[in-house]
Design a protein around this motif. Structure first.
Motif, PDB file in Angstrom:
ATOM      1  N   ASP A 194      15.067  -7.764   6.510  1.00 56.48           N
ATOM      2  CA  ASP A 194      15.630  -6.801   7.792  1.00 56.48           C
ATOM      3  C   ASP A 194      14.293  -5.799   7.530  1.00 56.48           C
ATOM      4  OD1 ASP A 194      17.097  -7.969   8.463  1.00 56.48           O
ATOM      5  OD2 ASP A 194      18.954  -6.726   7.989  1.00 56.48           O
ATOM      6  N   ARG A 195      13.263  -5.465   6.084  1.00 56.83           N
ATOM      7  CA  ARG A 195      12.578  -4.799   5.828  1.00 56.83           C
ATOM      8  C   ARG A 195      11.590  -4.545   5.969  1.00 56.83           C
ATOM      9  NH1 ARG A 195      15.132   0.575   4.600  1.00 56.83           N
ATOM     10  NH2 ARG A 195      17.459   0.706   4.831  1.00 56.83           N
ATOM     11  N   SER A 197       9.224  -5.316   9.281  1.00 54.66           N
ATOM     12  CA  SER A 197       8.307  -4.749   9.575  1.00 54.66           C
ATOM     13  C   SER A 197       7.943  -3.219   9.231  1.00 54.66           C
ATOM     14  CB  SER A 197       9.506  -4.668  10.795  1.00 54.66           C
ATOM     15  OG  SER A 197      10.247  -3.917  10.879  1.00 54.66           O
ATOM     16  N   GLU A 198       8.641  -3.050   8.344  1.00 57.05           N
ATOM     17  CA  GLU A 198       8.803  -1.244   7.474  1.00 57.05           C
ATOM     18  C   GLU A 198       7.457  -1.758   6.156  1.00 57.05           C
ATOM     19  OE1 GLU A 198      11.583   0.908   6.287  1.00 57.05           O
ATOM     20  OE2 GLU A 198      12.983   0.913   8.079  1.00 57.05           O
ATOM     21  N   GLU A 199       7.924  -2.901   5.477  1.00 55.40           N
ATOM     22  CA  GLU A 199       6.613  -2.936   4.523  1.00 55.40           C
ATOM     23  C   GLU A 199       5.329  -3.730   4.944  1.00 55.40           C
ATOM     24  OE1 GLU A 199       6.803  -4.379   0.147  1.00 55.40           O
ATOM     25  OE2 GLU A 199       9.053  -4.631   1.047  1.00 55.40           O
ATOM     26  N   ASP A 201       4.090  -2.107   7.695  1.00 56.54           N
ATOM     27  CA  ASP A 201       3.328  -0.959   8.566  1.00 56.54           C
ATOM     28  C   ASP A 201       2.893  -0.132   7.615  1.00 56.54           C
ATOM     29  OD1 ASP A 201       2.755   1.274   9.815  1.00 56.54           O
ATOM     30  OD2 ASP A 201       4.471   0.396  11.480  1.00 56.54           O
ATOM     31  N   LEU A 204       3.579   3.895   8.171  1.00 57.12           N
ATOM     32  CA  LEU A 204       5.149   4.495   7.544  1.00 57.12           C
ATOM     33  C   LEU A 204       5.227   4.511   6.074  1.00 57.12           C
ATOM     34  CD1 LEU A 204       7.291   2.092   9.113  1.00 57.12           C
ATOM     35  CD2 LEU A 204       7.390   4.935   9.874  1.00 57.12           C
ATOM     36  N   GLU A 205       4.099   3.445   5.519  1.00 56.67           N
ATOM     37  CA  GLU A 205       4.224   3.577   3.572  1.00 56.67           C
ATOM     38  C   GLU A 205       3.715   5.097   3.269  1.00 56.67           C
ATOM     39  OE1 GLU A 205       2.418   1.043   0.061  1.00 56.67           O
ATOM     40  OE2 GLU A 205       3.138   0.039   2.152  1.00 56.67           O
ATOM     41  N   GLY A 308       6.178   1.135  -0.347  1.00 58.66           N
ATOM     42  CA  GLY A 308       6.458   0.701   1.288  1.00 58.66           C
ATOM     43  C   GLY A 308       7.930   0.302   1.899  1.00 58.66           C
ATOM     44  N   THR A 309       8.969   0.165   1.108  1.00 57.74           N
ATOM     45  CA  THR A 309      10.603  -0.014   1.254  1.00 57.74           C
ATOM     46  C   THR A 309      11.288   0.907   0.465  1.00 57.74           C
ATOM     47  OG1 THR A 309      10.050  -2.539   0.586  1.00 57.74           O
ATOM     48  CG2 THR A 309      12.350  -1.201   0.846  1.00 57.74           C
ATOM     49  N   ASP A 311      14.412   3.606   1.798  1.00 57.28           N
ATOM     50  CA  ASP A 311      15.502   4.493   2.419  1.00 57.28           C
ATOM     51  C   ASP A 311      15.476   5.944   3.092  1.00 57.28           C
ATOM     52  OD1 ASP A 311      18.356   3.718   4.378  1.00 57.28           O
ATOM     53  OD2 ASP A 311      18.758   3.725   2.340  1.00 57.28           O
ATOM     54  N   ARG A 312      15.706   6.365   4.086  1.00 57.81           N
ATOM     55  CA  ARG A 312      15.914   7.498   5.061  1.00 57.81           C
ATOM     56  C   ARG A 312      17.056   7.941   4.639  1.00 57.81           C
ATOM     57  NH1 ARG A 312      12.032   4.150   6.551  1.00 57.81           N
ATOM     58  NH2 ARG A 312       9.824   5.437   6.819  1.00 57.81           N
TER      59      ARG A 312
END
Length: 451
Positions: A194-195, A197-199, A201, A204-205, A308-309, A311-312
């Motif tokens: 699940d993570r 796509s965030e990593e 990007d 975002l990092e 890169g990973t 939690d907001r």
């Protein structure tokens, strides 16, 4: 192996061979038992052989396979010493390094993302990577303004590799379970997927890292390198030197281990309170111990890498965690049970004895019950065994509890950090950090109790 194997058929074949290997070793183990060898010894030998093959394949493949290996490796403390001992070095290596991609590939990515004249941005650039991770590798360089920098370059095809690996791994997650007793591997793989796509990007990092860098800019204990430049698949940050945490784990003095453990704990709880973000990849490869004064270990700092990973958590860690922790310590079984029900930890159709819930939680919060606590592999193994034993009340109760999705990452990060603390064998004043940083957790002062 010199590059990230990107063809799905190649990666799938390597990963698919793992359960076949596991099955082969199970047959071998059956033969050993028929031959009269005790089942417990055979089981440990099987575990050793399985771990050896698993981490060898994961390290070669990088991508999601290596990321799973890194996430799993922090739970090495839960393995029996007979299994963990021989493979500790292999696990540590997986945390710190991986085979590099060819220099020509690195240059091609830099030219594509920074422009054909990319070398003009640097006074110096080292082609040999300083570190390699699951989706990219890091090169040491000097930026055109003279600053030493780390240049993180994403492997071409990393996204496809991540998704392919984690999908394949999830298919035989059940077979990996015995490697870490008491841990359900499948949700870990699902969450990593699940993570993805965030990593991938780097924008975002960069945002998450710069937020931390600004917040901890003048902090005496924690150092986060500032972002220098960012674009798709390339991230340039300030360089920090220091002792890799893996080296402290393997060769550090007691004083260094305790200092590293205290700072890790401080960062775990202070980060969300100060930034609204939780650094969610706490394996040792992402931390450095920075000697400020060689003679005074108490002044050393913790360098934190790789955002890169995350939690907001805009309000920091949920109040429920701190409140329930404090109430558990104080023995308020009914109130703890009510709080867990309200947050969805206990499903509506399940009835649990509040006192049994308290008994289940007490060993988990043991480090917060005392002024300082020494984390050890033996303690971690006893906790894992307690939850893994189908005959134990803790195992039966654990199957009935539910972990709400919003707590999944918090739960994994906390367990992972505890795993690293056990690898360190650190003595930590955890309660001090909880009192200062965890919402809802406050111990009364002596003045309060005397009143």
């Amino acid at each position: 192996m010199s590059d990230l194997p990107r063809k799905a058929v190649t990666r799938t074949a390597k990963l698919a061979a793992l359960p076949l290997g596991f099955a082969g070793r199970a047959t071998w183990g059956l033969g050993k038992r028929i031959g009269g060898k005790p089942a417990e010894i055979v089981g440990r030998e099987l575990q050793q052989r399985t771990a050896e093959q698993l981490f060898k394949v994961l390290g070669e493949l990088k991508g999601g396979a290596m990321k799973f290996g890194q996430a799993l490796s922090v739970f090495e403390s839960a393995l029996p010493e007979e299994v963990a001992g021989p493979y500790r070095a292999a696990l540590t290596k997986l945390q710190e390094a991986a085979p590099p991609m060819p220099t020509s590939t690195v240059h091609a990515v830099l030219a594509e993302r920074l422009g054909e004249d990319w070398r003009e941005l640097f006074d110096e650039f080292e082609d040999k990577p300083a570190a390699a991770a699951s989706i990219g590798q890091v090169h040491r360089a000097v930026w055109h303004d003279g600053r030493e920098v780390a240049v993180k370059v994403q492997y071409p095809g990393a996204g496809e590799a991540l998704l392919s690996d984690l999908t394949q791994l999830s298919r035989f997650a059940r077979l990996l379970g015995p490697l870490v007793p008491g841990m359900d591997v499948k949700p870990l793989i699902t969450e990593l997927r699940d993570r993805v796509s965030e990593e991938l990007d780097y924008d975002l990092e960069a945002q998450a890292q710069q937020t931390h860098a600004e917040e901890f800019a003048d902090d005496p204990d924690v150092v986060v390198p500032a972002v220098v430049h960012q674009c798709d698949r390339v991230l340039v940050t300030e360089w920090i030197d220091g002792i890799p945490l893996a080296e402290v784990i393997s060769d550090g003095t007691d004083e260094q281990r305790d200092r590293a453990g205290q700072l890790l704990t401080r960062f775990l709880f202070s980060g969300p309170a100060r930034t609204g973000l939780l650094h969610a990849d706490p394996h040792p490869g992402n931390f450095r111990l920075l000697p400020v004064d060689q003679e005074d270990v108490a002044s050393w700092q913790l360098g934190v890498l790789d955002f890169g990973t995350v939690d907001r958590l805009p309000g920091g860690l949920p109040d429920t965690i701190g409140t329930s922790l404090r109430l558990t310590i104080d023995g308020y079984a009914e109130t703890v049970h009510e709080a867990l029900c309200a947050e969805g930890f206990v499903k509506e159709d399940i009835e649990l004895d509040p006192e049994e819930v308290l008994d289940y939680l007490l060993p988990i919060i043991e480090p917060a019950q005392v002024e300082e606590f020494t984390f050890t592999r033996g303690w971690m193994r006893s906790q894992a065994a307690r939850i893994a034993d189908p005959r134990s009340p803790a195992h039966q109760l654990g199957k009935q509890l539910n972990l709400p999705p919003s707590y999944l990452l918090i739960h994994r990060v906390t367990l992972s950090t505890i795993g690293v603390l056990c690898q360190l064998g650190a003595t930590v004043r955890m309660r001090d950090e909880l009192e200062e940083w965890l919402p809802g957790f406050e111990y009364p002062t002596k003045a309060d109790t005397s009143a």
